[in-house]
Design a protein around this motif. Structure first.
Motif, mmCIF file in Angstrom:
data_model
loop_
_atom_site.group_PDB
_atom_site.id
_atom_site.type_symbol
_atom_site.label_atom_id
_atom_site.label_comp_id
_atom_site.label_asym_id
_atom_site.label_seq_id
_atom_site.Cartn_x
_atom_site.Cartn_y
_atom_site.Cartn_z
ATOM 1 N N ALA A 522 0.858 -1.189 0.000
ATOM 2 C CA ALA A 522 0.000 0.000 0.000
ATOM 3 C C ALA A 522 0.888 1.230 0.000
ATOM 4 N N GLN A 523 0.462 2.243 -0.745
ATOM 5 C CA GLN A 523 1.219 3.489 -0.803
ATOM 6 C C GLN A 523 0.249 4.658 -0.874
ATOM 7 N N VAL A 524 0.496 5.654 -0.034
ATOM 8 C CA VAL A 524 -0.265 6.892 -0.075
ATOM 9 C C VAL A 524 0.722 8.011 -0.395
ATOM 10 N N SER A 525 0.356 8.873 -1.345
ATOM 11 C CA SER A 525 1.272 9.928 -1.790
ATOM 12 C C SER A 525 0.515 11.239 -1.928
ATOM 13 N N TRP A 526 1.302 12.315 -1.869
ATOM 14 C CA TRP A 526 0.747 13.662 -2.040
ATOM 15 C C TRP A 526 1.722 14.471 -2.880
ATOM 16 N N ARG A 527 1.163 15.330 -3.732
ATOM 17 C CA ARG A 527 1.994 16.254 -4.488
ATOM 18 C C ARG A 527 1.161 17.483 -4.849
ATOM 19 N N ARG A 528 1.865 18.594 -5.019
ATOM 20 C CA ARG A 528 1.207 19.843 -5.384
ATOM 21 C C ARG A 528 2.194 20.707 -6.144
ATOM 22 N N THR A 529 1.728 21.401 -7.158
ATOM 23 C CA THR A 529 2.580 22.223 -8.011
ATOM 24 C C THR A 529 2.352 23.699 -7.716
ATOM 25 N N PHE A 530 3.462 24.434 -7.535
ATOM 26 C CA PHE A 530 3.437 25.878 -7.329
ATOM 27 C C PHE A 530 4.226 26.541 -8.450
ATOM 28 N N ILE A 531 3.713 27.653 -8.970
ATOM 29 C CA ILE A 531 4.403 28.427 -10.000
ATOM 30 C C ILE A 531 4.519 29.856 -9.499
ATOM 31 N N ASP A 532 5.759 30.335 -9.390
ATOM 32 C CA ASP A 532 5.944 31.694 -8.870
ATOM 33 C C ASP A 532 5.870 32.712 -10.000
ATOM 34 N N ASP A 533 6.052 33.975 -9.642
ATOM 35 C CA ASP A 533 5.930 35.051 -10.628
ATOM 36 C C ASP A 533 7.009 34.985 -11.696
ATOM 37 N N PHE A 541 6.526 16.736 -3.000
ATOM 38 C CA PHE A 541 5.758 15.492 -2.926
ATOM 39 C C PHE A 541 6.257 14.675 -1.743
ATOM 40 N N ALA A 542 5.433 13.747 -1.323
ATOM 41 C CA ALA A 542 5.773 12.844 -0.230
ATOM 42 C C ALA A 542 4.972 11.564 -0.408
ATOM 43 N N TYR A 543 5.544 10.456 0.027
ATOM 44 C CA TYR A 543 4.782 9.204 -0.014
ATOM 45 C C TYR A 543 5.246 8.276 1.102
ATOM 46 N N LEU A 544 4.362 7.350 1.432
ATOM 47 C CA LEU A 544 4.646 6.329 2.437
ATOM 48 C C LEU A 544 4.253 4.986 1.842
ATOM 49 N N ARG A 545 5.223 4.090 1.764
ATOM 50 C CA ARG A 545 5.014 2.770 1.160
ATOM 51 C C ARG A 545 5.214 1.699 2.221
ATOM 52 N N THR A 546 4.276 0.750 2.287
ATOM 53 C CA THR A 546 4.399 -0.379 3.214
ATOM 54 C C THR A 546 4.177 -1.667 2.435
ATOM 55 N N ASP A 547 4.937 -2.705 2.789
ATOM 56 C CA ASP A 547 4.817 -4.018 2.149
ATOM 57 C C ASP A 547 4.840 -5.095 3.217
ATOM 58 N N ALA A 548 3.989 -6.080 3.073
ATOM 59 C CA ALA A 548 3.980 -7.245 3.949
ATOM 60 C C ALA A 548 4.114 -8.495 3.098
ATOM 61 N N PHE A 549 5.061 -9.362 3.430
ATOM 62 C CA PHE A 549 5.326 -10.586 2.663
ATOM 63 C C PHE A 549 5.000 -11.804 3.523
ATOM 64 N N PHE A 550 4.344 -12.771 2.896
ATOM 65 C CA PHE A 550 4.204 -14.096 3.493
ATOM 66 C C PHE A 550 4.839 -15.077 2.523
ATOM 67 N N VAL A 551 5.928 -15.713 2.944
ATOM 68 C CA VAL A 551 6.691 -16.612 2.079
ATOM 69 C C VAL A 551 6.681 -18.006 2.686
ATOM 70 N N ASP A 552 6.222 -18.963 1.914
ATOM 71 C CA ASP A 552 6.237 -20.368 2.317
ATOM 72 C C ASP A 552 7.029 -21.139 1.272
ATOM 73 N N PRO A 553 8.358 -21.143 1.367
ATOM 74 C CA PRO A 553 9.176 -21.775 0.326
ATOM 75 C C PRO A 553 9.025 -23.291 0.337
ATOM 76 N N ARG A 554 9.183 -23.879 -0.838
ATOM 77 C CA ARG A 554 9.175 -25.333 -0.972
ATOM 78 C C ARG A 554 10.606 -25.770 -1.229
ATOM 79 N N ASN A 555 11.216 -26.365 -0.218
ATOM 80 C CA ASN A 555 12.631 -26.724 -0.282
ATOM 81 C C ASN A 555 12.869 -28.198 -0.534
#
Length: 900
Positions: A522-533, A541-555
């Protein structure tokens, strides 16, 4: 003049009485002509009133440009609730003769009655026989738009029966979304009971006549002793018919019947298909279409093969209120299985072979839809061996069938998609146990306006992916290291199922782990553009990314346990968090030089701060193995192609672009830049289990330079080049350039040429450079004739051939059994694939002949090529047919025991 009354268009005049005697002449003529379109109640009801009225007057001649009348029920008939039709008659003059009991319209007579129009130089109605005679450029247009023309027409007053001399019928119908005109012609024709037309010695075609010489025979036509067109059953029957091409008879059929061209669905036989190959023998597929209902149908297509028996095929289609689906079955009990190689190179040990295919899509509402596209086969060679086409099968280089089911929702600023995938490899060297079953894959993307006082845009992205495979997919470095099996066929050994010779990080990669892997991101991000004179553009901009893994390897099983020699895998549940903040800065300088165009110079700087990536190499990487660093990814926040990897560390991306747009339509753009790792761990320097990141141009603190040049003189021509240059010596590590052009109307040529060069990437298994050219062109010799061609030239293939020979020769020296390998130099320009063709296309005919050579990926590289000749003929409104013949296929590509 408008005549109306309570009775029939003729009988009503009698009710008007002697007070209207002065206008009876014109009224009589208009009323009699109203019978021509046969839309009054019956001719028998109208006739007595007309005869009674005619006896009271002498022959008269009246100039009449326009007469308008209403057709009404005859006396004694109940009045219809339908609105009365109006008859509009236009002619230079109207002539009626009471002695002969006839009425005539002369001089460009034109009669309009509802949707029907009759035009002729002269029209005569004989009230004694209730016959209508039209002559001189006769033209009748009915309610369907069909146009009947002839020298003379003799018809009953209800148009149900009659004879027509020099008849021509032209009708416009729609075929595959395009309007097509069909034409019947005959020296004499008979109209029977209003729903049948019989043409004596008639012709039928969908071709336009030659403008300069209309008497020239069309490109194709059906000529028959008798043609019967039945408008009630919508069929056309041909007796003693001959197919003529440019006036030359080529095929004869004593009798055949086909659906009316206006019919889109009708039960009957479809165009047969001829089959010929070494393994199948000679055969004929005879499809029959059952139009069971307006919303569903069934097609049975048995194919009778001399070497293998009867191949059964059936397809059921149904359209429902919210969507449609189809189900396709095919199967055969082979009489000669030995024509195919035994496993694992073929299906020669199977008696029954078959496939199940289905595709459907349904709209739940205006935002949601669901569907599937499924392919199931008894073996990987069946569809190719028996020439069964399926759009879900990829045939370019790799052959595989992709089955999927999905649910998709789309909002104004949101997207949801859930899918499942099953991949079926269709080549001998594909090991199905290495193919993953992917279910589910869920994506959700939502964008909203940022809350005050932040403003801007807030975006939420999420992904859940779960996949399972039985065997770990190993790849040796270099790629021609070792294979699990080496079965023999026809005295030749074919290595199958690539693996590693030694299982170390420097000599082996893992493309996919055995077992089950599930990831939620899941990722939530924000951005905004400013133009000066001053025109400076700031985009924080800013974002926050999270990941969850479930791994069941077959060995256990196969070589799965050897994966532990390469890496230590995180098992069970593990997580990863990646916050980031950044700023994108641009300062475009714009100048308008009038006729020289608008010039824009734009420096760009981007800075992204985030912690280092964690667990590199300890987590699976399934969806982020396609890493390409070029101008399109320079300013991306995360340069990895998927969710399994995440870019970390403090990095700045620097570049600039210059563009020109002129009033004449010229467009040019130049872009150049690089990426610099300032602090933290460089995610691209530490390769994962697939070595993604290494040899990418991003593995050093200062990346390679990337650039782009694009030039478009107009909308028809576009030239683009992009390249990646080494940071140290500016050597070319990646280069792509090409042009697409349409030169019409100056030159009837469409052209596309692309050149690609990729430097060696040893860490990824590419020990040699890859270089090649692709080109395609279509030239219209005339508006109807065209030639086309395409080519794939491999400029580095000889390097793989040289290495393969060296490996084979080394193995021979260690074990000198059989003949010594011989080196055959393929040359530096290896024609890997080619397509050459020519064709003719007009409003009624399409003919094309193509010779195709396509590359086939094998365990030893692109050494096999498939050669095919394809002839396709389409006679619009009659049907289409194609003949496909394979000229030669290597054994490992399709499992056939003998080369075709």
């Amino acid at each position: 003049m408008l005549i109306s009354g309570s009775g029939n268009g003729v009988g009503s005049w009698q009710e008007l009485g002697l007070a209207l005697r002065k206008v009876a002449d014109i009224a009589l003529a208009a009323g009699l002509l109203a019978l021509l379109p046969a839309v009054v109640s019956t001719a028998a009801d109208a006739r007595p009133a007309a005869q009674t009225d005619a006896k009271t007057t002498d022959a008269k001649t009246t100039d009449a440009k326009t007469t308008d009348a209403k057709a009404k029920p005859a006396s004694g008939k109940p009045a219809s609730n339908k609105p009365a039709e109006r008859l509009l008659v236009e002619a230079a003059e109207l002539v009626y003769d009471n002695d002969k009991n006839t009425v005539a319209a002369r001089g460009n007579a034109e009669l309009h009655y509802g949707p029907r129009t009759l035009q002729a130089d002269r029209v005569l109605y004989d009230r004694n026989t209730s016959r209508v005679f039209a002559e001189g450029n006769v033209r009748l247009t009915d309610e369907t738009g069909a146009v009947l023309t002839g020298a003379k027409m003799e018809l009953t007053d209800d148009f149900k029966n009659g004879f027509i001399d020099a008849l021509r019928i032209q009708q416009t119908i729609e075929v595959k979304g395009q309007p097509v005109r069909t034409r019947f012609s005959a020296p004499r024709a008979e109209r029977i009971e209003g729903d049948r037309t019989s043409f004596e010695y008639g012709t039928y075609t969908a071709c336009e006549p030659c403008k300069n010489n209309p008497e020239t025979p069309p490109l194709w036509q059906i000529r028959a002793t008798k043609i019967i067109h039945n408008n009630e059953t919508h069929t056309i029957a041909f007796e003693e018919s001959t197919l003529e091409i440019a006036g030359i008879p080529l095929a004869y059929l004593p009798y055949f019947e086909t659906a009316d061209p206006s019919v889109k669905r009708k039960s009957g036989f479809l165009t047969p298909r001829f089959i010929s190959s070494t393994a199948l023998g000679s055969g004929l597929a005879v499809p029959y279409f059952f139009n069971l209902a307006p919303d569903y149908d069934l097609t049975l297509s048995p194919a009778f093969l001399s070497n293998q028996g009867v191949l059964g095929q059936a397809e059921f289609r149904q359209r429902l209120e919210t969507g449609s689906y189809n189900l396709r079955l095919s199967g055969i009990f082979q009489t000669t299985p030995s024509a195919f190689l035994p496993g694992p190179l073929g299906a020669g040990d199977r008696d029954f072979r078959g496939a199940v295919e289905s595709k459907g899509q349904f709209y739940i509402n205006d935002r949601w839809r669901t569907g599937w596209d499924l392919v199931g086969v008894t073996d990987k060679w069946f569809l190719d061996n028996y020439r069964i086409r399926n759009q879900s099968i990829t045939t370019d280089y790799f052959r595989e069938a992709v089955s999927t089911a999905y649910l998709i929702g789309q909002g104004d600023r949101s997207w949801f998609e859930a899918r499942g995938y099953y991949f079926k490899g269709l080549s001998s060297f594909d090991w199905q146990k290495e193919q993953p079953i992917v279910a589910p894959v869920i994506d959700y993307d939502k964008r909203i306006n940022g809350p005050a006082p932040l403003g801007g845009e807030v975006r939420f992205e999420s992904n859940i992916t779960s996949l399972t495979r039985e065997a770990t997919d190993f790849q040796g470095i270099p790629r021609t290291g070792a294979y699990l099996l080496s079965p023999s066929a026809n005295g030749q050994s074919f290595p199958l199922y690539e693996t590693c010779l030694t299982f170390t990080r420097s000599t082996c990669l893992i493309r996919g782990l055995a077992g089950t892997t599930t990831r939620a991101s899941a990722q939530v991000s924000w951005r905004r553009t400013f133009i000066d004179d001053a025109g400076q553009v700031f985009t924080p901009f800013a974002y926050l990314r999270t990941d969850a893994f479930f791994v069941d390897p077959r060995n256990s099983g196969y070589q799965n346990a050897l994966a532990q020699n390469l890496t230590t895998q995180d098992s069970d549940i593990s997580g990863r968090v990646m916050p980031a903040i950044g700023l994108d800065y641009r300062y475009p300088f714009v100048s308008n030089f009038g006729p020289l165009g608008v010039h824009t110079l734009e420096p760009i700087v981007q800075v992204i701060a985030r912690p280092s990536e964690t667990r590199i190499g300890r987590l699976p990487n399934e969806d982020a193995q396609s890493l390409v660093f070029d101008d399109t990814s320079l300013f991306q926040w995360d340069k990895f192609s998927g969710y399994d990897r995440v870019e970390g560390g403090l990095r700045t991306n620097i570049g600039g672009q210059y563009s020109v747009v002129t009033p004449a339509g010229w467009y040019a753009n130049v872009m150049f830049g690089e990426s610099i790792q300032i602090a933290g761990v460089n995610s691209f320097r530490r390769g994962d289990i697939a070595n993604v990141g290494l040899d990418s141009g991003l593995e050093n603190r200062r990346s390679d330079f990337v650039g782009r040049f694009q030039l478009s003189p107009n909308q028809n021509i576009s030239f683009i080049s992009r390249a990646r240059f080494d940071q140290r010596d500016f050597a070319v590590n990646r280069f792509e350039t090409g042009v697409t052009a349409r030169f019409a109307p100056f030159l009837p040529l469409d052209l596309s040429v692309f050149y690609s060069y990729y430097e060696a990437q040893p860490a990824l298994g590419f020990v040699h450079r890859r270089e090649g050219v692709t080109a395609s062109a279509t030239y219209h010799v005339t508006p109807n004739w065209f030639v086309t061609g395409s080519a794939l030239v491999d400029l580095s293939h000889y390097l793989d051939v040289r290495d393969n020979f060296a490996d084979a020769y080394t193995a021979y020296l260690q074990n000198p059994v059989g003949p010594s390998p011989i080196y055959v130099n393929p040359g530096k320009s290896y024609l890997s694939g080619i397509s050459l063709g020519a064709g003719y296309q007009d409003e009624c005919t399409t003919v094309s002949l193509n010779y195709i050579v396509s590359p086939i990926a094998t365990a030893l590289g692109t050494a096999e090529r498939n050669r095919t000749v394809l002839l396709r003929v389409e006679l619009k409104t009659l049907g289409e047919a194609d003949l496909r013949q394979n000229l030669g296929t290597a054994t490992t590509s399709d499992g056939i025991a003998t080369i075709r």
